[in-house]
Design a protein around this motif. Structure first.
Motif, PDB file in Angstrom:
ATOM      1  N   ASN A 139      47.195  43.475  54.107  1.00  0.00           N
ATOM      2  CA  ASN A 139      46.516  43.830  52.867  1.00  0.00           C
ATOM      3  C   ASN A 139      47.187  45.090  52.339  1.00  0.00           C
ATOM      4  O   ASN A 139      47.909  45.792  53.059  1.00  0.00           O
ATOM      5  CB  ASN A 139      45.005  43.990  53.068  1.00  0.00           C
ATOM      6  N   SER A 179      46.183  48.067  51.440  1.00  0.00           N
ATOM      7  CA  SER A 179      45.830  49.342  52.059  1.00  0.00           C
ATOM      8  C   SER A 179      46.640  49.571  53.337  1.00  0.00           C
ATOM      9  O   SER A 179      47.197  50.655  53.549  1.00  0.00           O
ATOM     10  CB  SER A 179      44.332  49.373  52.378  1.00  0.00           C
ATOM     11  N   LYS A 180      46.729  48.556  54.182  1.00  0.00           N
ATOM     12  CA  LYS A 180      47.491  48.688  55.426  1.00  0.00           C
ATOM     13  C   LYS A 180      48.992  48.755  55.142  1.00  0.00           C
ATOM     14  O   LYS A 180      49.728  49.477  55.817  1.00  0.00           O
ATOM     15  CB  LYS A 180      47.174  47.530  56.358  1.00  0.00           C
ATOM     16  N   GLY A 239      48.199  39.762  45.817  1.00  0.00           N
ATOM     17  CA  GLY A 239      47.185  40.372  44.985  1.00  0.00           C
ATOM     18  C   GLY A 239      47.314  39.981  43.528  1.00  0.00           C
ATOM     19  O   GLY A 239      48.055  39.055  43.176  1.00  0.00           O
ATOM     20  N   GLN A 297      47.225  44.631  42.927  1.00  0.00           N
ATOM     21  CA  GLN A 297      46.036  45.147  43.596  1.00  0.00           C
ATOM     22  C   GLN A 297      45.292  44.016  44.286  1.00  0.00           C
ATOM     23  O   GLN A 297      45.227  42.896  43.778  1.00  0.00           O
ATOM     24  CB  GLN A 297      45.132  45.826  42.555  1.00  0.00           C
ATOM     25  N   ASP A 298      44.727  44.332  45.469  1.00  0.00           N
ATOM     26  CA  ASP A 298      43.831  43.376  46.126  1.00  0.00           C
ATOM     27  C   ASP A 298      42.490  44.071  46.326  1.00  0.00           C
ATOM     28  O   ASP A 298      42.201  45.069  45.672  1.00  0.00           O
ATOM     29  CB  ASP A 298      44.429  42.851  47.445  1.00  0.00           C
ATOM     30  N   GLY A 299      41.656  43.567  47.222  1.00  0.00           N
ATOM     31  CA  GLY A 299      40.332  44.164  47.410  1.00  0.00           C
ATOM     32  C   GLY A 299      40.337  45.469  48.180  1.00  0.00           C
ATOM     33  O   GLY A 299      39.281  46.092  48.346  1.00  0.00           O
ATOM     34  N   THR A 300      41.533  45.912  48.625  1.00  0.00           N
ATOM     35  CA  THR A 300      41.595  47.119  49.442  1.00  0.00           C
ATOM     36  C   THR A 300      42.318  48.282  48.772  1.00  0.00           C
ATOM     37  O   THR A 300      41.994  49.442  49.012  1.00  0.00           O
ATOM     38  CB  THR A 300      42.308  46.830  50.779  1.00  0.00           C
ATOM     39  N   ALA A 301      43.322  47.995  47.948  1.00  0.00           N
ATOM     40  CA  ALA A 301      44.140  49.051  47.344  1.00  0.00           C
ATOM     41  C   ALA A 301      45.096  48.425  46.334  1.00  0.00           C
ATOM     42  O   ALA A 301      45.049  47.214  46.065  1.00  0.00           O
ATOM     43  CB  ALA A 301      44.916  49.819  48.415  1.00  0.00           C
ATOM     44  N   THR A 336      37.912  50.477  38.407  1.00  0.00           N
ATOM     45  CA  THR A 336      36.930  51.282  39.140  1.00  0.00           C
ATOM     46  C   THR A 336      36.666  52.565  38.365  1.00  0.00           C
ATOM     47  O   THR A 336      37.605  53.281  37.996  1.00  0.00           O
ATOM     48  CB  THR A 336      37.465  51.629  40.544  1.00  0.00           C
ATOM     49  N   SER A 349      43.346  58.619  47.069  1.00  0.00           N
ATOM     50  CA  SER A 349      42.458  57.516  47.432  1.00  0.00           C
ATOM     51  C   SER A 349      42.445  56.402  46.388  1.00  0.00           C
ATOM     52  O   SER A 349      42.087  55.256  46.700  1.00  0.00           O
ATOM     53  CB  SER A 349      41.033  58.021  47.665  1.00  0.00           C
ATOM     54  N   GLN A 368      45.735  51.987  41.961  1.00  0.00           N
ATOM     55  CA  GLN A 368      44.642  51.117  41.531  1.00  0.00           C
ATOM     56  C   GLN A 368      44.394  51.230  40.024  1.00  0.00           C
ATOM     57  O   GLN A 368      44.777  52.196  39.373  1.00  0.00           O
ATOM     58  CB  GLN A 368      43.370  51.482  42.283  1.00  0.00           C
TER      59      GLN A 368
END
Length: 242
Positions: free
Chosen positions: A53, A55-56, A70, A91-95, A147, A157, A161
């Motif tokens: 993902n 984020s990782k 994404g 972008q995906d659901g994590t980053a 967001t 953070s 995004q």
């Protein structure tokens, strides 16, 4: 009386036809070895890219090869004036992350993609460098909502995004051509830079007309340039004056 037997070298020197026959045989053998060298060992097979993902993937070491999937949030080429490429954001659901590419792709915002590339940084902005062969368009499209973030909370953070900020203009139009234009806004939680890429299609005069104290709402890509975090709108529709 014992019989005398000449040495081999002597016999060769006294027998011309034998010398020539052996020499020809040696010449015939040597090229055979030269033309058929021992084959080099095959290079070890490369390990497949890690599918992670976003984020990782962002947390992997610079230089690592990764695969992500994404939704495209910034169209190819929208930020070329400052980032000097034809890249896009995913972008995906994590980053999220910016994908650097030299060649402009034909898809738009909302496209689902799989990207394999090499992690890098550009002026401290996390990027994924990819070639056209490393990008696969997947089935379907998706609309991502930004967001909502306080102006003082635009930091690492949310880098990469799609975010939304709003506040009053604290510093008016600053010309940073040929790269972009700058404004600064604050909602009371801290000032943030709005960086408008020249290549994003904004009207310069309209930006210059925005006065200090005017409230604006901005949807854009959470970015970073060296130690400064910023929000980069993708098109004129992303910036609304209240």
């Amino acid at each position: 009386m014992p019989t005398f037997t000449p040495s081999l070298s002597r016999r060769l020197s006294s027998t011309p036809w034998l010398r020539s026959t052996l020499a020809a045989a040696l010449l015939a053998v040597v090229p055979a070895y030269a033309d058929n060298p021992t084959p080099a060992a095959a290079p070890p097979a490369q390990a497949p890219a890690k599918k992670l993902n976003i984020s990782k993937a962002r947390a992997e070491a610079t230089g690592a090869t990764v695969t992500i999937e994404g939704t495209v949030t910034v169209a190819p080429g929208a930020f070329t004036s400052a980032l000097e490429d034809q890249g896009f954001a995913v972008q995906d659901g994590t980053a999220g992350v910016y994908v650097k590419m030299a060649e402009k792709q034909s898809f738009g915002v909302g496209t689902q993609v799989r990207v394999t590339g090499v992690l890098d940084e550009q002026n401290k902005l996390r990027t994924l460098k990819a070639e056209p062969s490393g990008v696969t368009v997947l089935k379907g499209t998706k609309k991502l909502s930004p967001t909502k973030v306080g102006t003082g909370a635009v930091n690492e953070s949310v880098e990469g995004q799609l975010i939304q900020v709003k506040g009053k203009i604290t510093k008016t139009f600053q010309d940073d051509s040929p790269y972009g234009y700058k404004l600064y806004i604050d909602d009371g939680s801290g000032e943030i830079q709005i960086f408008v890429h020249v290549s994003a299609g904004f009207d310069k005069a309209a930006l210059q007309a925005l006065a200090a104290g005017k409230e604006i709402q901005v949807v854009g890509f959470g970015a970073q340039y060296e130690t400064t975090y910023e929000v980069a709108p993708r098109s004129p529709a992303d910036l609304i004056a209240k």
